[in-house]
Design an enzyme around this catalytic site. Structure first.
Site, PDB file in Angstrom:
ATOM      1  N   CYS A  35       0.818  -1.217   0.000  1.00 42.52           N
ATOM      2  CA  CYS A  35       0.000   0.000   0.000  1.00 42.52           C
ATOM      3  C   CYS A  35       0.852   1.268   0.000  1.00 42.52           C
ATOM      4  CB  CYS A  35      -0.954   0.002   1.195  1.00 42.52           C
ATOM      5  SG  CYS A  35      -2.196  -1.300   1.091  1.00 42.52           S
ATOM      6  N   HIS A  41      -1.825   2.809  -5.824  1.00 42.07           N
ATOM      7  CA  HIS A  41      -2.661   1.650  -6.120  1.00 42.07           C
ATOM      8  C   HIS A  41      -4.113   2.107  -5.986  1.00 42.07           C
ATOM      9  CE1 HIS A  41      -2.702   1.474  -1.713  1.00 42.07           C
ATOM     10  NE2 HIS A  41      -3.777   0.733  -1.806  1.00 42.07           N
ATOM     11  N   HIS A  43      -8.617   1.242  -5.793  1.00 38.89           N
ATOM     12  CA  HIS A  43      -9.716   0.399  -5.318  1.00 38.89           C
ATOM     13  C   HIS A  43     -10.999   0.772  -6.048  1.00 38.89           C
ATOM     14  CE1 HIS A  43      -7.402  -1.111  -1.903  1.00 38.89           C
ATOM     15  NE2 HIS A  43      -7.022   0.130  -1.661  1.00 38.89           N
ATOM     16  N   HIS A  82     -12.377   8.466  -9.804  1.00 45.78           N
ATOM     17  CA  HIS A  82     -11.265   8.530 -10.756  1.00 45.78           C
ATOM     18  C   HIS A  82     -10.257   9.618 -10.387  1.00 45.78           C
ATOM     19  CE1 HIS A  82     -14.001   5.957 -12.979  1.00 45.78           C
ATOM     20  NE2 HIS A  82     -12.924   5.493 -13.573  1.00 45.78           N
TER      21      HIS A  82
END
Length: 139
Positions: A35, A41, A43, A82
């Protein structure tokens, strides 16, 4: 009149990085693992917004869920979807981008707005994955 709890689900996709700037890169990687990836990264988040109120005798609703959806989309989802939570989301500036902190900050935005449409925010549940989620009740 009985109290009723009604939940609306909204979704958004966002990137983030778990990184404490007070620590070294090594310590961040040790504590946060993948993480802390320097390339971020992401989700596919699911936000469950539960409100409570008494059903209106004229409509049967405790709140118009379209109004709840509009508030959540306009005030929260539009800022997060986004986006990079660490870099692009004004209400998260200077905060660790954990799901826990994110949920608390969303509560701060939504609680007064839900009151304006005639209900009370009872609970937020934010899933960052199918296995991990946070529940917050404003405590």
């Amino acid at each position: 009149m009985p109290l009723v709890y009604v939940t609306r689900r909204e979704r958004f996709n966002a990137a983030h990085q778990m990184y404490n700037p007070k620590w070294s890169r090594e310590k961040n990687e040790d504590v946060f693992g993948k993480c802390a990836n320097k390339n971020w990264h992401g989700h596919n988040y699911e936000l469950f917004v539960t409100v409570k109120g008494e059903p209106d005798p004229n409509t049967g609703y405790c709140v118009d869920l379209k109004k709840v959806s509009d508030v959540v989309k306009n005030e929260v989802i539009e800022q997060l979807d986004h986006r990079n939570i660490n870099l692009d989301v004004p209400f998260m500036k200077g905060k660790l981008a954990s799901t826990e902190i994110l949920t608390i900050e969303i509560w701060k935005i939504l609680a007064p707005l839900i009151k304006e449409i005639g209900a009370e925010l009872h609970e937020l549940k934010l899933y960052e994955s199918e296995n991990n989620f946070v529940t917050y009740r404003g405590e």
